[in-house]
Design an enzyme around this catalytic site. Structure first.
Site, mmCIF file in Angstrom:
data_model
loop_
_atom_site.group_PDB
_atom_site.id
_atom_site.type_symbol
_atom_site.label_atom_id
_atom_site.label_comp_id
_atom_site.label_asym_id
_atom_site.label_seq_id
_atom_site.Cartn_x
_atom_site.Cartn_y
_atom_site.Cartn_z
ATOM 1 C CD GLU A 88 41.454 -16.141 5.819
ATOM 2 O OE1 GLU A 88 40.935 -16.832 4.920
ATOM 3 O OE2 GLU A 88 42.096 -15.108 5.587
ATOM 4 C CG ASP A 89 41.981 -20.433 3.926
ATOM 5 O OD1 ASP A 89 42.379 -19.341 4.400
ATOM 6 O OD2 ASP A 89 42.235 -20.774 2.752
ATOM 7 C CG ASP A 149 50.824 -17.195 6.867
ATOM 8 O OD1 ASP A 149 51.664 -17.216 7.763
ATOM 9 O OD2 ASP A 149 51.052 -17.581 5.705
ATOM 10 C CG PHE A 155 52.640 -24.392 1.361
ATOM 11 C CD1 PHE A 155 52.490 -23.013 1.315
ATOM 12 C CD2 PHE A 155 51.886 -25.165 0.492
ATOM 13 C CE1 PHE A 155 51.624 -22.415 0.405
ATOM 14 C CE2 PHE A 155 51.021 -24.583 -0.424
ATOM 15 C CZ PHE A 155 50.895 -23.205 -0.456
ATOM 16 N NE ARG A 211 41.098 -23.104 -4.100
ATOM 17 C CZ ARG A 211 41.556 -22.073 -3.406
ATOM 18 N NH1 ARG A 211 41.455 -22.068 -2.107
ATOM 19 N NH2 ARG A 211 42.115 -21.046 -4.012
#
Length: 170
Positions: A95-96, A99, A148, A161
């Protein structure tokens, strides 16, 4: 476009991914690993991590979404499921960013039905302050504040990205 501030530079990213690869190699010594990349954000991290492992790594992908712009919708949608069987295999979800935890909670339940031997989670970033569902994340690159973040796979409406570092937008 808003100004992008550097949060984690390329050198720090490379060093931490090296360390994570050593941890994973130790835990999966002599085993094949199915890297289950969550499209699209995990791809740069997944590739960099895989390149550093001596283990045989099998790539699988799954696509889910919960974001519109900069906000989580809270609703998980499965767009693309894995292609091959993972029954009896050791799966490492890549996973990046973790959250709220909703996406991974959804995926863990989804994958249980496919009878893998084991499922662990590796994430480049973790935002513990945003967690709604507590999860056991086995490998964490960096814990970050509630900003963010973009770059290294993380996007802002599909853009940014390809930055070679992790930045944030005020």
């Amino acid at each position: 476009m808003e100004e992008i501030n550097v949060l984690i530079n390329k050198a720090r990213l490379e060093k931490r991914i090296d360390e994570m690869a050593r941890e994973i190699e130790r835990d999966y010594e002599g085993k094949d690993i199915v890297f289950l990349g969550i499209l699209k954000g995990s791809v740069p991290f997944m590739w960099e991590l895989a390149k550093r492992l001596k283990n045989n790594v099998i790539f699988e992908f799954i696509e889910v979404s919960s974001y519109k712009g900069t906000e989580s919708t809270g609703k998980i949608t499965l767009h693309k499921d894995i292609k091959d069987s993972i029954e009896g295999k050791d799966v490492l979800i890549i996973e990046d960013i973790v959250d709220t935890g909703r996406t991974l909670d959804f995926l863990l339940e989804h994958l249980k039905q496919k009878n893998p031997n084991s499922v662990k989670i590796a994430t480049l970033l973790s935002k513990p302050s945003r967690r709604v569902i507590e999860l056991n994340v086995d490998y964490i690159g960096f814990k970050v504040e509630d900003k963010f973040v973009v770059g290294y796979g993380l996007d802002y409406d599909q853009k940014l990205r390809n930055l070679p570092y992790i930045g944030y937008i005020e």
